[in-house]
Design a protein around this motif. Structure first.
Motif, PDB file in Angstrom:
ATOM      1  N   ASP A   8      73.845   3.817  10.029  1.00  0.00           N
ATOM      2  CA  ASP A   8      73.963   5.231   9.634  1.00  0.00           C
ATOM      3  C   ASP A   8      73.981   5.301   8.125  1.00  0.00           C
ATOM      4  OD1 ASP A   8      74.549   7.112  11.927  1.00  0.00           O
ATOM      5  OD2 ASP A   8      76.004   5.520  12.338  1.00  0.00           O
ATOM      6  N   TYR A   9      73.381   6.346   7.574  1.00  0.00           N
ATOM      7  CA  TYR A   9      73.418   6.522   6.118  1.00  0.00           C
ATOM      8  C   TYR A   9      73.277   8.006   5.777  1.00  0.00           C
ATOM      9  CZ  TYR A   9      68.418   6.309   7.153  1.00  0.00           C
ATOM     10  OH  TYR A   9      67.188   6.503   7.716  1.00  0.00           O
ATOM     11  N   PRO A  10      73.774   8.398   4.594  1.00  0.00           N
ATOM     12  CA  PRO A  10      73.648   9.787   4.167  1.00  0.00           C
ATOM     13  C   PRO A  10      72.166  10.127   3.993  1.00  0.00           C
ATOM     14  CG  PRO A  10      75.173   8.567   2.758  1.00  0.00           C
ATOM     15  CD  PRO A  10      74.467   7.563   3.586  1.00  0.00           C
ATOM     16  N   PHE A  11      71.772  11.313   4.443  1.00  0.00           N
ATOM     17  CA  PHE A  11      70.350  11.665   4.429  1.00  0.00           C
ATOM     18  C   PHE A  11      70.244  13.189   4.385  1.00  0.00           C
ATOM     19  CE2 PHE A  11      66.274  12.370   6.754  1.00  0.00           C
ATOM     20  CZ  PHE A  11      65.440  11.642   5.924  1.00  0.00           C
ATOM     21  N   LYS A  12      69.559  13.697   3.394  1.00  0.00           N
ATOM     22  CA  LYS A  12      69.495  15.145   3.212  1.00  0.00           C
ATOM     23  C   LYS A  12      68.290  15.780   3.911  1.00  0.00           C
ATOM     24  CE  LYS A  12      72.292  15.484  -0.939  1.00  0.00           C
ATOM     25  NZ  LYS A  12      73.439  16.023  -0.206  1.00  0.00           N
ATOM     26  N   GLY A  13      67.565  15.014   4.663  1.00  0.00           N
ATOM     27  CA  GLY A  13      66.423  15.555   5.388  1.00  0.00           C
ATOM     28  C   GLY A  13      65.133  15.061   4.771  1.00  0.00           C
ATOM     29  N   PRO A  14      64.003  15.418   5.336  1.00  0.00           N
ATOM     30  CA  PRO A  14      63.842  16.405   6.399  1.00  0.00           C
ATOM     31  C   PRO A  14      64.286  15.870   7.769  1.00  0.00           C
ATOM     32  CG  PRO A  14      61.741  15.331   5.943  1.00  0.00           C
ATOM     33  CD  PRO A  14      62.729  14.805   4.948  1.00  0.00           C
ATOM     34  N   PHE A  15      64.572  16.804   8.666  1.00  0.00           N
ATOM     35  CA  PHE A  15      64.925  16.446  10.041  1.00  0.00           C
ATOM     36  C   PHE A  15      63.841  16.980  10.994  1.00  0.00           C
ATOM     37  CE2 PHE A  15      68.932  16.731   7.678  1.00  0.00           C
ATOM     38  CZ  PHE A  15      69.451  15.470   7.939  1.00  0.00           C
ATOM     39  N   GLY A  16      63.970  16.646  12.262  1.00  0.00           N
ATOM     40  CA  GLY A  16      63.054  17.192  13.277  1.00  0.00           C
ATOM     41  C   GLY A  16      61.616  16.739  13.064  1.00  0.00           C
ATOM     42  N   PRO A  17      60.646  17.637  13.311  1.00  0.00           N
ATOM     43  CA  PRO A  17      59.230  17.246  13.236  1.00  0.00           C
ATOM     44  C   PRO A  17      58.832  16.716  11.852  1.00  0.00           C
ATOM     45  CG  PRO A  17      59.454  19.368  14.353  1.00  0.00           C
ATOM     46  CD  PRO A  17      60.815  19.012  13.821  1.00  0.00           C
ATOM     47  N   ALA A  18      59.443  17.244  10.790  1.00  0.00           N
ATOM     48  CA  ALA A  18      59.085  16.763   9.444  1.00  0.00           C
ATOM     49  C   ALA A  18      59.530  15.314   9.235  1.00  0.00           C
ATOM     50  CB  ALA A  18      59.701  17.674   8.380  1.00  0.00           C
ATOM     51  N   LEU A  19      60.589  14.911   9.959  1.00  0.00           N
ATOM     52  CA  LEU A  19      61.039  13.515   9.874  1.00  0.00           C
ATOM     53  C   LEU A  19      59.992  12.586  10.507  1.00  0.00           C
ATOM     54  CD1 LEU A  19      63.523  11.745   8.996  1.00  0.00           C
ATOM     55  CD2 LEU A  19      64.303  11.892  11.349  1.00  0.00           C
ATOM     56  N   THR A  20      59.374  13.080  11.555  1.00  0.00           N
ATOM     57  CA  THR A  20      58.307  12.288  12.200  1.00  0.00           C
ATOM     58  C   THR A  20      57.200  11.998  11.194  1.00  0.00           C
ATOM     59  OG1 THR A  20      58.739  13.553  14.211  1.00  0.00           O
ATOM     60  CG2 THR A  20      56.788  12.151  14.218  1.00  0.00           C
ATOM     61  N   GLU A  21      56.766  13.035  10.468  1.00  0.00           N
ATOM     62  CA  GLU A  21      55.691  12.841   9.488  1.00  0.00           C
ATOM     63  C   GLU A  21      56.100  11.813   8.447  1.00  0.00           C
ATOM     64  OE1 GLU A  21      52.580  13.914   9.678  1.00  0.00           O
ATOM     65  OE2 GLU A  21      53.368  14.532  11.628  1.00  0.00           O
ATOM     66  N   LYS A  22      57.374  11.923   7.996  1.00  0.00           N
ATOM     67  CA  LYS A  22      57.853  11.053   6.912  1.00  0.00           C
ATOM     68  C   LYS A  22      57.927   9.591   7.337  1.00  0.00           C
ATOM     69  CE  LYS A  22      61.875  10.710   3.778  1.00  0.00           C
ATOM     70  NZ  LYS A  22      61.292  10.854   2.439  1.00  0.00           N
ATOM     71  N   PHE A  23      58.361   9.363   8.590  1.00  0.00           N
ATOM     72  CA  PHE A  23      58.674   7.987   9.006  1.00  0.00           C
ATOM     73  C   PHE A  23      57.774   7.422  10.104  1.00  0.00           C
ATOM     74  CE2 PHE A  23      63.261   8.558   7.375  1.00  0.00           C
ATOM     75  CZ  PHE A  23      62.962   7.878   6.208  1.00  0.00           C
ATOM     76  N   LYS A  24      56.701   8.133  10.424  1.00  0.00           N
ATOM     77  CA  LYS A  24      55.839   7.660  11.520  1.00  0.00           C
ATOM     78  C   LYS A  24      55.294   6.243  11.266  1.00  0.00           C
ATOM     79  CE  LYS A  24      52.020   9.117  14.404  1.00  0.00           C
ATOM     80  NZ  LYS A  24      50.873  10.001  14.558  1.00  0.00           N
ATOM     81  N   SER A  25      54.819   6.008  10.044  1.00  0.00           N
ATOM     82  CA  SER A  25      54.240   4.680   9.788  1.00  0.00           C
ATOM     83  C   SER A  25      55.337   3.605   9.750  1.00  0.00           C
ATOM     84  CB  SER A  25      53.396   4.673   8.518  1.00  0.00           C
ATOM     85  OG  SER A  25      54.215   4.942   7.425  1.00  0.00           O
ATOM     86  N   LEU A  26      56.528   3.989   9.275  1.00  0.00           N
ATOM     87  CA  LEU A  26      57.653   3.043   9.302  1.00  0.00           C
ATOM     88  C   LEU A  26      58.033   2.718  10.755  1.00  0.00           C
ATOM     89  CD1 LEU A  26      59.929   1.448   7.890  1.00  0.00           C
ATOM     90  CD2 LEU A  26      61.304   3.531   7.929  1.00  0.00           C
TER      91      LEU A  26
END
Lengths: 110, 110
Positions: A8-26
């Protein structure tokens, strides 16, 4: 012995569908980590946190992954990571339907 | 939305097979909790801790279970329970092969 990692870590977003875009390749990269059976991605928008629960085939693979992961987080300036490695008790977990192996696609042939 | 619960608490044992004997009937009872898809039982003999990771069908069921569980622990004199409820990000979790549904026995009929 199957081993679980919580992160777990502090995270200011994005959440939801925008998180998918951000981390899909990861996520695609993560799915190929040695010994990883699965990872559940978690998010807590109200408390501004994100994290994950990982199941590894054994403790050594879990530790190797965690060292690499923490190194990457630190080099990205994220130092407030809570991480724990715990052993899975497979007999009790079996009684409560726990998914302790990788997913298998079963196809019915007629 | 699928919701994860982490629980950890100080525990002096028994661990391993003796833990199965101690908690087998509790595990059978737990498997019937409303909305519970699965629970992974965890143990950490070196740090004298035990716990679990639970997947519930939704947040309301996770909260109801946790209230009942914490009440039971307190009435047994265990007050140092760390518990967290977090939302599952299903799209990213799907990429990393996460088991987000209950186990299903699939039989091939010919």
């Amino acid at each position: 012995m199957t081993t679980l990692v919580h992160i777990d870590y502090p995270f200011k977003g994005p959440f939801g569908p925008a998180l998918t875009e951000k981390f899909k390749s990861l996520a695609e990269e993560t799915s190929n980590e040695p010994g990883l059976l699965w990872k559940i991605w978690t998010e807590n928008p109200q408390q501004e946190e994100a994290g994950g629960v990982y199941l590894f085939q054994n403790e050594s693979q879990a530790q190797k992954y965690l060292e690499k992961y923490l190194g990457k987080m630190i080099s990205n300036g994220i130092t407030e990571v809570r991480a724990r490695i715990v052993k899975v008790h497979s007999e009790l977990s079996d009684i409560t339907n726990a998914p302790l192996s990788g997913q298998t696609t079963i196809q019915s042939s007629q």
